[in-house]
Write a protein that holds these residues in place. Structure first.
Motif, PDB file in Angstrom:
ATOM      1  N   ALA A 160     -12.490  -3.404  -3.617  1.00  0.00           N
ATOM      2  CA  ALA A 160     -13.636  -2.560  -3.959  1.00  0.00           C
ATOM      3  C   ALA A 160     -13.929  -2.428  -5.450  1.00  0.00           C
ATOM      4  CB  ALA A 160     -13.438  -1.158  -3.372  1.00  0.00           C
ATOM      5  N   LEU A 161     -12.951  -2.629  -6.315  1.00  0.00           N
ATOM      6  CA  LEU A 161     -13.165  -2.444  -7.751  1.00  0.00           C
ATOM      7  C   LEU A 161     -13.134  -3.771  -8.487  1.00  0.00           C
ATOM      8  CD1 LEU A 161     -11.028   0.781  -8.397  1.00  0.00           C
ATOM      9  CD2 LEU A 161     -13.466   0.599  -7.864  1.00  0.00           C
TER      10      LEU A 161
ATOM     11  N   LEU B 168      -8.301  -0.633  -2.920  1.00  0.00           N
ATOM     12  CA  LEU B 168      -9.461  -0.463  -3.787  1.00  0.00           C
ATOM     13  C   LEU B 168      -9.508  -1.562  -4.841  1.00  0.00           C
ATOM     14  CD1 LEU B 168      -9.527   3.401  -4.443  1.00  0.00           C
ATOM     15  CD2 LEU B 168     -11.014   2.089  -2.922  1.00  0.00           C
ATOM     16  N   ARG B 169      -8.363  -1.844  -5.442  1.00  0.00           N
ATOM     17  CA  ARG B 169      -8.321  -2.875  -6.477  1.00  0.00           C
ATOM     18  C   ARG B 169      -8.579  -4.255  -5.878  1.00  0.00           C
ATOM     19  NH1 ARG B 169     -10.102  -3.933 -11.174  1.00  0.00           N
ATOM     20  NH2 ARG B 169      -8.696  -4.970 -12.635  1.00  0.00           N
TER      21      ARG B 169
ATOM     22  N   GLU C 135       0.812  -1.215   0.000  1.00  0.00           N
ATOM     23  CA  GLU C 135       0.000   0.000   0.000  1.00  0.00           C
ATOM     24  C   GLU C 135       0.847   1.268   0.000  1.00  0.00           C
ATOM     25  OE1 GLU C 135      -2.837   1.550  -1.037  1.00  0.00           O
ATOM     26  OE2 GLU C 135      -3.882   0.005   0.111  1.00  0.00           O
TER      27      GLU C 135
ATOM     28  N   VAL D 160      -9.001   9.441  -5.190  1.00  0.00           N
ATOM     29  CA  VAL D 160      -8.447   9.396  -3.848  1.00  0.00           C
ATOM     30  C   VAL D 160      -7.457  10.545  -3.731  1.00  0.00           C
ATOM     31  CG1 VAL D 160      -7.121   8.083  -2.157  1.00  0.00           C
ATOM     32  CG2 VAL D 160      -8.692   6.891  -3.710  1.00  0.00           C
TER      33      VAL D 160
ATOM     34  N   VAL E 120     -13.159   7.544 -10.060  1.00  0.00           N
ATOM     35  CA  VAL E 120     -13.013   7.264  -8.638  1.00  0.00           C
ATOM     36  C   VAL E 120     -11.733   7.955  -8.186  1.00  0.00           C
ATOM     37  CG1 VAL E 120     -12.691   5.486  -6.883  1.00  0.00           C
ATOM     38  CG2 VAL E 120     -14.184   5.058  -8.864  1.00  0.00           C
TER      39      VAL E 120
END
Length: 345
Positions: free
Chosen positions: A169-170, A165-166, A153, A319, A317
Motif C-alpha cells: 500500500a505504501l 502496508l509497506r 507480520e 494503525v 498513516v
C-alpha cells in the motif's frame, strides 16, 4: 478447487499453541475464503520433543500433551529427529512457521533457524523480531533467489496489518518518521500505574495472562520495543540498523506517583518508540515520554498498540490494534501463511 498444503511449526509456545487452536477453529472458514486447507505435519519444540507425521499431526492431541507437560514424541512417525535443524530438513512441509526463543541482543537462535528453512526451500513465516532486525537483507535476498516467501507480520503489533502496508500500500513513498507504542506489557503496566496499582503487581498480571515472560527484562528494560522499532525502520525506511543502535530507556524508574502526576497535568507517560530520518541517517529511540492528551498515542491504553507512519505524500498513516493476545499474534502467522501459499512474495 481445494488445495491442501503441508506446514510445520518450529516452536510450540504460547503463540504457536494459539495458532494450532486457531487453525482447528477456523479451518473451514479458511477453505471457504481461499480454497486452501492447511495440514500441520510437524511440530518441533525445545523441551517437549519433536513430532513428524506426513498424514498430519493431531493438533488437539498435541495441545493436550503440552498442557499435561508431556512430550510430543508419542505423535511422531518414523526415525527419531535429533534437533531443530534436522526437523527443518526432513519435515515434509512447504512452509515453516517459526516462533522460537530469541535473544534480542543477538537475534539467535531464531536467525539460524530461519536461514535453514529458506535453504531447505521452504517458505518462511516468522513471529520472531530478531531475524528481521539482524538479518532482514540476507534472508530477503535468499528468499527472492529461491522464489520463496519470507513474511513477518506478527513481529510487530501482534498480527495487525502493518508490514503489508509497506509491501502493498505504501509503494513509492519515502517514510520520514515512525512513532509508536509497540510493547503490550509495558503499556499495560503504565496504564495500571495510573490507576494506583504497584509496578510488581501490574507486571505479575501480565505474566499470569501469558503476555510477559517469567524473566520480564526484555519488556521492562525496553529491549523488545527496541527490536520492534528497529524492524520497522529496516523495513519501512530501508536502513540496515541493529537493536544496539537504538537509544533505549525502559520503564523501571516510572512510579505510581509519576504516572498519576502526569495524568493530573493533562498528560500520560508512554514508552514511545521512534525512528526519525535526518539529512544524514535514521535515528532510533525508545523511552518513557510525557504525551499531551492531544496526541493520539496518549489514548492507547492497556495491552493495545499503535503506530503512526509519516511519509512524503501521506502524513500520519496510523494503525491501532488491541487488546493483544497470543491468538492475535497467531492470526498474523495464519495470514502470512495463506499469502505465501497464494503466491505473494
Amino acid at each position: 478447487m481445494l488445495k491442501e498444503y503441508n506446514i510445520a511449526l518450529l516452536g510450540f509456545g504460547n503463540v504457536l499453541r494459539a495458532f494450532a487452536a486457531l487453525l482447528e477453529r477456523k479451518q473451514e472458514d479458511i477453505v471457504e475464503d481461499t480454497g486452501i486447507r492447511l495440514k500441520v505435519v510437524g511440530v518441533a519444540t525445545n523441551s517437549k520433543g519433536i513430532a513428524i507425521n506426513p498424514e498430519g499431526i493431531d493438533l488437539n492431541a498435541a495441545l493436550a500433551l503440552v498442557d499435561k507437560n508431556q512430550s510430543l514424541t508419542s505423535l511422531h512417525v518414523g526415525e527419531p529427529i535429533t534437533d531443530a535443524f534436522e526437523f527443518i530438513q526432513k519435515v515434509p512441509a512447504v512452509a515453516i512457521l517459526e516462533a522460537t526463543w530469541l535473544n534480542p541482543q543477538t537475534g539467535q537462535p531464531a536467525t539460524d533457524f530461519c536461514r535453514a528453512a529458506l535453504q531447505a526451500n521452504k517458505h518462511l513465516i516468522t513471529a520472531n523480531k530478531g531475524p528481521v532486525a539482524f538479518a532482514y537483507r540476507e534472508l530477503k535476498a535468499l528468499a527472492d533467489s529461491k522464489n520463496l516467501s519470507f513474511f513477518y507480520e506478527s513481529t510487530v503489533m501482534d498480527g495487525a496489518p502493518v508490514h503489508v502496508l509497506r509491501r502493498e500500500a505504501l509503494l513509492g513513498l519515502k517514510v520520514n518518521r515512525i512513532r509508536g507504542i509497540l510493547n503490550s506489557t509495558t503499556n499495560s503496566i503504565l496504564t495500571r500505574l495510573e490507576e494506583g496499582i504497584a509496578f510488581d503487581v501490574a507486571l505479575k498480571e501480565m505474566q499470569d495472562a501469558g503476555l510477559a515472560e517469567a524473566d520480564p527484562t526484555n519488556d521492562i528494560e525496553g529491549w523488545d520495543a527496541a527490536v520492534k522499532i528497529n524492524v520497522l525502520a529496516n523495513i519501512f525506511m530501508g536502513v540496515d540498523l541493529r537493536p544496539s543502535d537504538v537509544d533505549r530507556t525502559g520503564i523501571t524508574e516510572v512510579t505510581v506517583e509519576a504516572a498519576q502526576r502526569a495524568v493530573q497535568n493533562g498528560q500520560r507517560i508512554k514508552l514511545v518508540c521512534e525512528a526519525i530520518r535526518t539529512e544524514t541517517d535514521v535515528r532510533l529511540s525508545v523511552k518513557p515520554t510525557h504525551l499531551d492528551l492531544s496526541d493520539p498515542l496518549a489514548h492507547v491504553s492497556s495491552t493495545a498498540c499503535a503506530v503512526s507512519i509519516d511519509t512524503d505524500i501521506l502524513p500520519n498513516v496510523m494503525v491501532m490494534a488491541g487488546p493483544s493476545s497470543p491468538t492475535t499474534t497467531a492470526y498474523g502467522l495464519l495470514i502470512d501463511t495463506l499469502n505465501a501459499l497464494r503466491g505473494r512474495r
